[in-house]
Enzyme design. Sequence first.
Site, PDB file in Angstrom:
ATOM      1  N   GLY A 246       0.887  -1.044   0.009  1.00 44.92           N
ATOM      2  CA  GLY A 246      -0.028   0.085  -0.060  1.00 44.92           C
ATOM      3  C   GLY A 246       0.816   1.284  -0.193  1.00 44.92           C
ATOM      4  O   GLY A 246       0.508   2.223   0.592  1.00 44.92           O
ATOM      5  N   ALA A 247       1.753   0.979  -0.881  1.00 40.86           N
ATOM      6  CA  ALA A 247       2.844   2.155  -0.692  1.00 40.86           C
ATOM      7  C   ALA A 247       2.650   3.506  -1.763  1.00 40.86           C
ATOM      8  O   ALA A 247       3.531   4.281  -1.816  1.00 40.86           O
ATOM      9  CB  ALA A 247       4.500   1.654  -0.798  1.00 40.86           C
TER      10      ALA A 247
ATOM     11  N   SER B 249      -7.105  -1.084  12.811  1.00 39.89           N
ATOM     12  CA  SER B 249      -8.016   0.229  13.006  1.00 39.89           C
ATOM     13  C   SER B 249      -8.846  -0.074  13.983  1.00 39.89           C
ATOM     14  O   SER B 249      -8.968  -1.103  14.467  1.00 39.89           O
ATOM     15  CB  SER B 249      -8.612   0.092  11.612  1.00 39.89           C
TER      16      SER B 249
ATOM     17  N   GLY C 298      -1.136   7.498   0.789  1.00 38.95           N
ATOM     18  CA  GLY C 298      -1.447   7.515   2.284  1.00 38.95           C
ATOM     19  C   GLY C 298      -0.283   7.434   2.901  1.00 38.95           C
ATOM     20  O   GLY C 298       0.619   7.554   2.814  1.00 38.95           O
TER      21      GLY C 298
ATOM     22  N   TYR D  25     -14.859  -4.071   6.575  1.00 36.31           N
ATOM     23  CA  TYR D  25     -13.854  -3.505   7.105  1.00 36.31           C
ATOM     24  C   TYR D  25     -13.371  -3.818   8.398  1.00 36.31           C
ATOM     25  O   TYR D  25     -12.281  -3.850   8.734  1.00 36.31           O
ATOM     26  CB  TYR D  25     -13.965  -1.930   6.774  1.00 36.31           C
TER      27      TYR D  25
END
Length: 273
Positions: free
Chosen positions: A5-6, A137, A9, A161
Amino acid sequence: MVVTGASSGIGLAAAVALARAGDDVVLLGRDPRRLADAVSRVRDAGGRTPASYRADFSVLDEVRAAGAAIAAAYERIDVLANNAGQLTSVRRPTADGHDATMQINHLGGFLLTHLLLDRLQAAAKPQVPARIVTTSSLAEAWGTLDVDRPGRRQISRWLAYGASKQANILTTVEAARRWTGLGIVATCFFPGLIRSGFGRRSPAFSVARFAPGLFRSSEQGADTLVWLATDPDALVPGGHFAWRAPFPATGRSTDPARAQRLWRSSLAAVEQG
Protein backbone atom coordinates in the site's frame (compact mmCIF):
# COMPACT_ATOMS: atom_id res chain seq x y z
CA MET A 1 12.01 -2.71 4.17
CA VAL A 2 9.00 -3.89 2.17
CA VAL A 3 5.94 -1.61 2.36
CA THR A 4 2.59 -2.62 0.87
CA GLY A 5 0.00 0.00 0.00
CA ALA A 6 3.00 2.24 -0.65
CA SER A 7 1.65 4.26 -3.55
CA SER A 8 -0.41 6.66 -1.41
CA GLY A 9 -1.47 7.60 2.11
CA ILE A 10 0.44 6.42 5.16
CA GLY A 11 2.23 3.72 3.17
CA LEU A 12 3.84 6.32 0.93
CA ALA A 13 4.52 8.65 3.85
CA ALA A 14 6.23 5.82 5.74
CA ALA A 15 8.28 4.82 2.69
CA VAL A 16 9.45 8.41 2.25
CA ALA A 17 10.41 8.68 5.93
CA LEU A 18 12.27 5.37 5.89
CA ALA A 19 14.13 6.25 2.70
CA ARG A 20 15.07 9.65 4.12
CA ALA A 21 16.60 7.84 7.11
CA GLY A 22 18.73 5.74 4.76
CA ASP A 23 16.75 2.51 4.64
CA ASP A 24 16.44 0.42 1.46
CA VAL A 25 12.71 0.53 0.72
CA VAL A 26 10.72 -1.79 -1.55
CA LEU A 27 7.32 -0.49 -2.67
CA LEU A 28 4.18 -2.49 -3.47
CA GLY A 29 1.14 -0.81 -4.96
CA ARG A 30 -1.90 -1.50 -7.11
CA ASP A 31 -2.07 1.46 -9.48
CA PRO A 32 0.88 1.75 -11.92
CA ARG A 33 0.64 5.53 -12.28
CA ARG A 34 0.53 6.19 -8.55
CA LEU A 35 3.26 3.63 -7.96
CA ALA A 36 5.53 5.41 -10.46
CA ASP A 37 4.87 8.70 -8.66
CA ALA A 38 5.66 7.04 -5.32
CA VAL A 39 8.98 5.76 -6.72
CA SER A 40 9.86 9.33 -7.70
CA ARG A 41 8.99 10.74 -4.29
CA VAL A 42 10.92 8.05 -2.41
CA ARG A 43 13.90 8.55 -4.71
CA ASP A 44 13.85 12.29 -3.99
CA ALA A 45 13.76 11.59 -0.25
CA GLY A 46 16.46 8.91 -0.10
CA GLY A 47 18.70 9.68 -3.04
CA ARG A 48 18.27 6.30 -4.72
CA THR A 49 15.57 4.66 -6.79
CA PRO A 50 13.54 2.11 -4.78
CA ALA A 51 12.45 -1.21 -6.22
CA SER A 52 8.72 -1.38 -6.89
CA TYR A 53 6.27 -4.17 -7.61
CA ARG A 54 2.70 -3.90 -8.82
CA ALA A 55 0.16 -6.22 -7.22
CA ASP A 56 -3.60 -6.01 -6.79
CA PHE A 57 -4.34 -7.75 -3.51
CA SER A 58 -7.84 -8.60 -4.73
CA VAL A 59 -6.12 -11.16 -6.98
CA LEU A 60 -4.12 -13.70 -4.98
CA ASP A 61 -2.14 -14.83 -8.01
CA GLU A 62 -0.77 -11.28 -8.28
CA VAL A 63 0.27 -11.45 -4.62
CA ARG A 64 1.98 -14.78 -5.30
CA ALA A 65 3.83 -13.32 -8.29
CA ALA A 66 4.99 -10.25 -6.35
CA GLY A 67 6.04 -12.37 -3.38
CA ALA A 68 8.05 -14.70 -5.60
CA ALA A 69 9.74 -11.76 -7.34
CA ILE A 70 10.70 -10.07 -4.06
CA ALA A 71 11.96 -13.33 -2.56
CA ALA A 72 14.10 -13.87 -5.65
CA ALA A 73 15.52 -10.35 -5.51
CA TYR A 74 16.41 -10.19 -1.79
CA GLU A 75 18.23 -12.65 0.43
CA ARG A 76 16.80 -11.02 3.56
CA ILE A 77 14.00 -8.67 4.53
CA ASP A 78 14.32 -6.78 7.79
CA VAL A 79 10.82 -5.32 7.90
CA LEU A 80 7.53 -6.17 6.20
CA ALA A 81 4.88 -3.46 6.61
CA ASN A 82 1.48 -4.95 5.78
CA ASN A 83 -0.31 -1.69 5.11
CA ALA A 84 -2.36 -2.36 1.95
CA GLY A 85 -6.02 -1.68 2.64
CA GLN A 86 -9.27 -0.66 1.03
CA LEU A 87 -12.88 0.06 1.89
CA THR A 88 -14.64 -1.49 -1.06
CA SER A 89 -17.94 -2.88 -2.27
CA VAL A 90 -19.41 -6.08 -0.84
CA ARG A 91 -21.52 -6.74 -3.95
CA ARG A 92 -19.13 -9.03 -5.76
CA PRO A 93 -16.59 -11.50 -4.38
CA THR A 94 -13.05 -11.53 -5.72
CA ALA A 95 -11.96 -13.93 -8.46
CA ASP A 96 -10.65 -16.08 -5.59
CA GLY A 97 -14.16 -16.26 -4.12
CA HIS A 98 -13.64 -14.06 -1.04
CA ASP A 99 -15.13 -10.85 0.27
CA ALA A 100 -13.04 -8.17 -1.44
CA THR A 101 -12.30 -6.06 1.65
CA MET A 102 -11.24 -9.11 3.65
CA GLN A 103 -9.00 -10.35 0.86
CA ILE A 104 -7.32 -6.99 0.26
CA ASN A 105 -6.92 -6.07 3.92
CA HIS A 106 -6.15 -9.46 5.44
CA LEU A 107 -5.73 -12.48 3.19
CA GLY A 108 -3.42 -10.78 0.69
CA GLY A 109 -1.02 -9.62 3.39
CA PHE A 110 -1.28 -12.95 5.18
CA LEU A 111 -0.25 -14.73 1.99
CA LEU A 112 2.57 -12.28 1.24
CA THR A 113 3.94 -12.69 4.77
CA HIS A 114 4.16 -16.45 4.34
CA LEU A 115 5.83 -16.06 0.94
CA LEU A 116 8.49 -13.83 2.49
CA LEU A 117 8.84 -15.67 5.80
CA ASP A 118 12.17 -17.29 4.88
CA ARG A 119 13.60 -13.88 3.99
CA LEU A 120 12.42 -12.39 7.27
CA GLN A 121 13.93 -15.26 9.18
CA ALA A 122 17.21 -14.80 7.26
CA ALA A 123 17.36 -11.18 8.46
CA ALA A 124 16.78 -12.02 12.14
CA LYS A 125 19.73 -11.62 14.49
CA PRO A 126 19.80 -12.31 18.26
CA GLN A 127 19.71 -8.62 19.19
CA VAL A 128 18.08 -7.29 16.02
CA PRO A 129 14.94 -9.27 15.12
CA ALA A 130 13.07 -8.92 11.85
CA ARG A 131 9.73 -7.15 12.10
CA ILE A 132 6.22 -7.46 10.71
CA VAL A 133 4.14 -4.31 11.16
CA THR A 134 0.43 -4.39 10.25
CA THR A 135 -1.95 -1.46 9.96
CA SER A 136 -5.06 -2.05 12.06
CA SER A 137 -7.99 0.21 12.94
CA LEU A 138 -10.42 1.17 15.66
CA ALA A 139 -13.00 -0.37 13.31
CA GLU A 140 -12.06 -3.78 14.72
CA ALA A 141 -14.55 -3.03 17.50
CA TRP A 142 -17.55 -3.44 15.19
CA GLY A 143 -16.22 -6.14 12.86
CA THR A 144 -18.36 -9.20 12.11
CA LEU A 145 -15.59 -11.72 11.61
CA ASP A 146 -16.25 -15.43 11.24
CA VAL A 147 -12.82 -16.78 12.15
CA ASP A 148 -13.62 -20.13 10.52
CA ARG A 149 -14.74 -18.53 7.24
CA PRO A 150 -12.85 -15.26 6.92
CA GLY A 151 -13.66 -14.80 3.25
CA ARG A 152 -17.43 -15.07 3.58
CA ARG A 153 -19.55 -12.32 2.08
CA GLN A 154 -20.33 -9.39 4.39
CA ILE A 155 -23.55 -7.36 4.38
CA SER A 156 -21.92 -3.92 4.39
CA ARG A 157 -18.57 -2.42 3.51
CA TRP A 158 -18.05 -1.04 7.02
CA LEU A 159 -18.77 -4.38 8.70
CA ALA A 160 -16.39 -5.99 6.21
CA TYR A 161 -13.75 -3.41 7.00
CA GLY A 162 -14.13 -3.97 10.73
CA ALA A 163 -13.89 -7.72 10.23
CA SER A 164 -10.67 -7.31 8.27
CA LYS A 165 -9.17 -5.16 11.01
CA GLN A 166 -10.09 -7.76 13.64
CA ALA A 167 -8.29 -10.24 11.43
CA ASN A 168 -5.20 -8.02 11.29
CA ILE A 169 -4.92 -7.92 15.08
CA LEU A 170 -5.70 -11.61 15.57
CA THR A 171 -3.07 -12.51 12.98
CA THR A 172 -0.53 -10.37 14.81
CA VAL A 173 -1.33 -12.19 18.06
CA GLU A 174 -0.84 -15.61 16.46
CA ALA A 175 2.25 -14.54 14.48
CA ALA A 176 3.83 -13.44 17.77
CA ARG A 177 3.10 -16.84 19.29
CA ARG A 178 4.49 -18.73 16.31
CA TRP A 179 7.40 -16.60 15.16
CA THR A 180 8.91 -14.68 18.08
CA GLY A 181 11.13 -17.69 18.72
CA LEU A 182 12.38 -17.44 15.14
CA GLY A 183 13.54 -13.87 15.73
CA ILE A 184 10.53 -12.19 14.06
CA VAL A 185 8.54 -9.63 16.05
CA ALA A 186 4.96 -8.98 14.87
CA THR A 187 3.14 -5.82 15.93
CA CYS A 188 0.18 -3.78 14.68
CA PHE A 189 -1.07 -0.24 15.09
CA PHE A 190 -4.04 2.11 14.70
CA PRO A 191 -2.90 5.20 12.75
CA GLY A 192 -5.91 7.36 13.60
CA LEU A 193 -8.28 8.87 11.07
CA ILE A 194 -6.17 9.90 8.10
CA ARG A 195 -6.82 12.60 5.51
CA SER A 196 -6.07 10.62 2.34
CA GLY A 197 -7.83 8.90 -0.55
CA PHE A 198 -9.02 6.11 1.74
CA GLY A 199 -12.80 5.79 2.01
CA ARG A 200 -13.49 8.44 -0.63
CA ARG A 201 -16.47 6.43 -1.92
CA SER A 202 -18.11 6.45 1.51
CA PRO A 203 -20.36 9.55 1.89
CA ALA A 204 -20.13 9.52 5.70
CA PHE A 205 -16.35 9.22 5.66
CA SER A 206 -16.02 11.96 3.05
CA VAL A 207 -18.19 14.41 5.03
CA ALA A 208 -16.35 13.63 8.28
CA ARG A 209 -13.11 14.86 6.73
CA PHE A 210 -14.32 18.42 7.16
CA ALA A 211 -14.67 18.10 10.94
CA PRO A 212 -11.91 20.24 12.48
CA GLY A 213 -9.19 18.31 14.32
CA LEU A 214 -10.71 14.89 13.63
CA PHE A 215 -8.37 13.81 10.85
CA ARG A 216 -4.57 13.66 10.78
CA SER A 217 -2.12 13.89 7.90
CA SER A 218 -0.63 10.84 6.23
CA GLU A 219 2.75 11.77 7.73
CA GLN A 220 1.28 11.86 11.24
CA GLY A 221 -0.45 8.53 10.64
CA ALA A 222 2.78 6.95 9.38
CA ASP A 223 4.78 8.01 12.43
CA THR A 224 3.86 4.96 14.51
CA LEU A 225 4.50 2.64 11.55
CA VAL A 226 8.02 4.05 11.16
CA TRP A 227 8.57 3.79 14.92
CA LEU A 228 7.45 0.15 14.98
CA ALA A 229 9.71 -0.60 12.02
CA THR A 230 12.85 0.94 13.50
CA ASP A 231 12.85 1.65 17.23
CA PRO A 232 14.18 -0.88 19.79
CA ASP A 233 11.48 0.20 22.24
CA ALA A 234 8.83 -1.02 19.77
CA LEU A 235 9.89 -4.67 19.95
CA VAL A 236 6.79 -5.93 21.77
CA PRO A 237 5.61 -9.22 20.21
CA GLY A 238 1.88 -9.11 19.54
CA GLY A 239 1.65 -5.47 20.63
CA HIS A 240 -1.13 -3.16 19.43
CA PHE A 241 -0.23 0.54 19.37
CA ALA A 242 -1.41 4.02 18.52
CA TRP A 243 0.63 7.21 18.77
CA ARG A 244 3.70 5.19 19.81
CA ALA A 245 1.92 3.86 22.88
CA PRO A 246 0.06 0.63 23.72
CA PHE A 247 -3.55 0.84 22.54
CA PRO A 248 -6.30 -1.51 23.76
CA ALA A 249 -8.26 -3.70 21.37
CA THR A 250 -11.44 -5.65 22.04
CA GLY A 251 -11.27 -9.15 23.46
CA ARG A 252 -12.56 -10.56 20.18
CA SER A 253 -9.47 -9.22 18.43
CA THR A 254 -6.96 -10.49 20.99
CA ASP A 255 -8.39 -13.89 21.95
CA PRO A 256 -5.64 -16.52 21.39
CA ALA A 257 -8.13 -19.28 20.54
CA ARG A 258 -9.84 -17.15 17.89
CA ALA A 259 -6.41 -16.17 16.55
CA GLN A 260 -5.43 -19.82 16.08
CA ARG A 261 -8.71 -20.67 14.36
CA LEU A 262 -8.39 -17.69 12.03
CA TRP A 263 -4.81 -18.65 11.17
CA ARG A 264 -5.88 -22.14 10.13
CA SER A 265 -8.82 -20.95 8.06
CA SER A 266 -6.75 -18.19 6.44
CA LEU A 267 -4.13 -20.73 5.38
CA ALA A 268 -6.87 -22.79 3.76
CA ALA A 269 -8.31 -19.70 2.05
CA VAL A 270 -5.03 -18.62 0.44
CA GLU A 271 -3.99 -22.15 -0.49
CA GLN A 272 -7.10 -22.70 -2.60
CA GLY A 273 -5.31 -21.22 -5.60
